[in-house]
Design an enzyme around this catalytic site. Structure first.
Site, short mmCIF file in Angstrom:
data_model
loop_
_atom_site.label_atom_id
_atom_site.label_comp_id
_atom_site.label_asym_id
_atom_site.label_seq_id
_atom_site.Cartn_x
_atom_site.Cartn_y
_atom_site.Cartn_z
N ASN A 39 -2.42 10.97 0.76
CA ASN A 39 -1.01 11.17 1.11
C ASN A 39 -0.09 10.16 0.44
O ASN A 39 1.13 10.22 0.62
CB ASN A 39 -0.82 11.12 2.63
CG ASN A 39 -1.04 9.73 3.22
OD1 ASN A 39 -1.68 8.87 2.60
ND2 ASN A 39 -0.56 9.52 4.43
N LYS A 40 -0.65 9.24 -0.34
CA LYS A 40 0.17 8.24 -1.03
C LYS A 40 0.86 8.86 -2.25
O LYS A 40 0.57 9.98 -2.67
CB LYS A 40 -0.70 7.06 -1.45
CG LYS A 40 -1.28 6.24 -0.29
CD LYS A 40 -0.20 5.57 0.50
CE LYS A 40 -0.74 4.46 1.42
NZ LYS A 40 -1.70 4.91 2.43
N GLN A 41 1.74 8.06 -2.86
CA GLN A 41 2.48 8.54 -4.03
C GLN A 41 1.52 9.01 -5.12
O GLN A 41 1.71 10.07 -5.72
CB GLN A 41 3.39 7.43 -4.57
CG GLN A 41 4.54 7.06 -3.66
CD GLN A 41 4.21 5.93 -2.69
OE1 GLN A 41 3.07 5.81 -2.25
NE2 GLN A 41 5.20 5.13 -2.35
N CYS B 40 0.81 -1.22 0.00
CA CYS B 40 0.00 0.00 0.00
C CYS B 40 0.84 1.26 0.00
O CYS B 40 0.40 2.31 -0.48
CB CYS B 40 -0.94 0.00 1.21
SG CYS B 40 -2.25 -1.25 1.10
N TYR C 199 -4.78 6.59 -0.89
CA TYR C 199 -5.22 7.69 -0.03
C TYR C 199 -4.48 8.97 -0.45
O TYR C 199 -3.39 8.88 -1.06
CB TYR C 199 -4.94 7.33 1.43
CG TYR C 199 -5.52 8.27 2.45
CD1 TYR C 199 -6.88 8.32 2.68
CD2 TYR C 199 -4.69 9.11 3.19
CE1 TYR C 199 -7.42 9.19 3.62
CE2 TYR C 199 -5.21 9.99 4.13
CZ TYR C 199 -6.58 10.03 4.34
OH TYR C 199 -7.10 10.89 5.26
#
Length: 381
Positions: free
Chosen positions: A179-181, A153, A177
């Protein structure tokens, strides 16, 4: 204020979402199929099953593998809590193995001593975007006849010995989400080369409907884990920029590594030479003589976003209540978790902002090192 995270949304993403809104096909439409095809191609797997979160993806894999009440899955206590909760959804038990103090991933030398007749799988988490030691994990799983579930994830684009995260197991999961890459707003994708597992996940994400049967014909217990075409369109646009996105994050990480290397008391990330890092967050760790919580409070007061990453799962209140865990059960995890802090990290963080963050970290460490600094915090600020 310099936030902890911020998504990188361009006109390309906005236009992609507007096109779906104008089409009036907002779910189970062509963008879902397109996103799944492009995700499978990127991951190097035959199948990709989009869902509404990484947590949902992990749960579907657990269920599709037939892991059930009384079964055990070996995993890490240093992670976001969903990597363990997904087992509890099926009344299976997460069995924790302590971590390596440098990489923060599972200490693979401790896995075999935790294997019992009830063990069904190993679930490594690629913490902060650094793959776990998949050579050892695959060897142990093969020896003992165990499945592997990759929690990727935090690790889209990461590699271990040239092999992509998510594709070195029975199934892997990516999450998106904000804040992910890359982001789909909320969302996740299961990737696998196992056709039967993929078909089960397709069914489970859509209320247990049979994928080759009539509409509203439910052949098993399922869930509403669908991803909308709106989210898929956003994901397609982000995936088309993934190389650019990962390069931006590498640039920010390189700045931090250079500018923080001589800050006394700060321990920087250690990257295994066999791993290709995909930077999810930038987490520093403080040596024991620095009060991490005081530094965090000082940074927040000065407008620098930060947060502990991670809090040990086994010391979460309901894990203590259910399993009776206590301090000292996983000493490396507890030691690491007491000192780690995520600092501002996102694609378009400027060098000037990075310099400000580093300056505030230096200032906070100086203050936190003074006698009675905690008691005098409010007066000083």
């Amino acid at each position: 204020m310099i936030p902890l995270a911020r998504p990188d949304i361009t006109e390309k993403e906005k236009q992609a979402v507007l096109e779906v809104l104008d089409s009036n096909i907002l779910s189970l439409g062509p963008k879902l199929n397109e996103f799944e095809k492009k995700m499978a191609d990127y991951a190097g797997t035959q199948f990709a099953i989009a869902c509404n979160s990484g947590t949902s993806g992990l749960h579907m894999i657990i269920a599709a593998l037939g892991i059930k009440d009384g079964d055990e899955v070996i995993t890490t206590p240093f992670s976001f809590i969903s990597s363990s909760n997904c087992m509890l959804f099926e009344r299976a038990k997460p069995v924790f193995v302590d971590i390596d103090e440098k990489t923060y991933n599972l200490d693979t030398t401790q896995i075999e001593e935790k294997i019992t007749e009830r063990t069904k799988a190993i679930l490594p988490v690629h913490v902060f975007g650094q793959p776990a030691n998949m050579n050892d994990i695959r060897r142990i799983a093969l020896k003992h006849g165990l499945a592997i579930i990759e929690d990727s994830c935090e690790a889209i684009g990461a590699e271990w010995n040239g092999k992509k995260a998510g594709a070195m197991s029975n199934a892997g999961v990516f999450a998106f989400y904000p804040n992910k890459q890359m982001t789909t707003g909320e969302g996740g994708v299961v990737v696998t080369n196992n056709e039967n597992l993929a078909k089960l996940c397709y069914s489970l994400r859509n209320q247990g409907r049979g994928i080759d049967t009539q509409w509203l014909n439910h052949v098993r217990l399922g869930y509403n884990y669908r991803m909308s075409d709106i989210s898929c369109a956003l994901g397609i646009a982000q995936l088309e920029r993934i190389d650019e996105i990962l390069a931006k994050r590498q640039r920010v990480a390189d700045f931090y590594m250079q500018k923080l290397k001589d800050v006394d008391g700060v321990i920087l990330p250690t990257i295994d030479q066999r791993a290709k890092m995909s930077w999810f967050v930038f987490v520093i760790r403080f040596e024991a003589w620095i009060d991490r919580n005081l530094v965090m409070q000082l940074l927040l007061e000065r407008g620098v976003g930060c947060r502990p990453y991670f809090t040990a799962i086994h010391l979460q209140p309901f894990y203590r209540e259910i399993f009776g865990y206590k301090e000292g059960d996983f000493p490396v995890t507890e030691h690491v978790a007491s000192g780690t802090l995520a600092i501002p990290f996102f694609n378009n963080l400027t060098e000037e902002q990075i310099d400000n963050v580093v300056a505030e970290i230096r200032r906070a460490i100086r203050y936190a090192s003074l006698p009675d600094s905690g008691a005098r915090l409010k007066e000083t600020i």
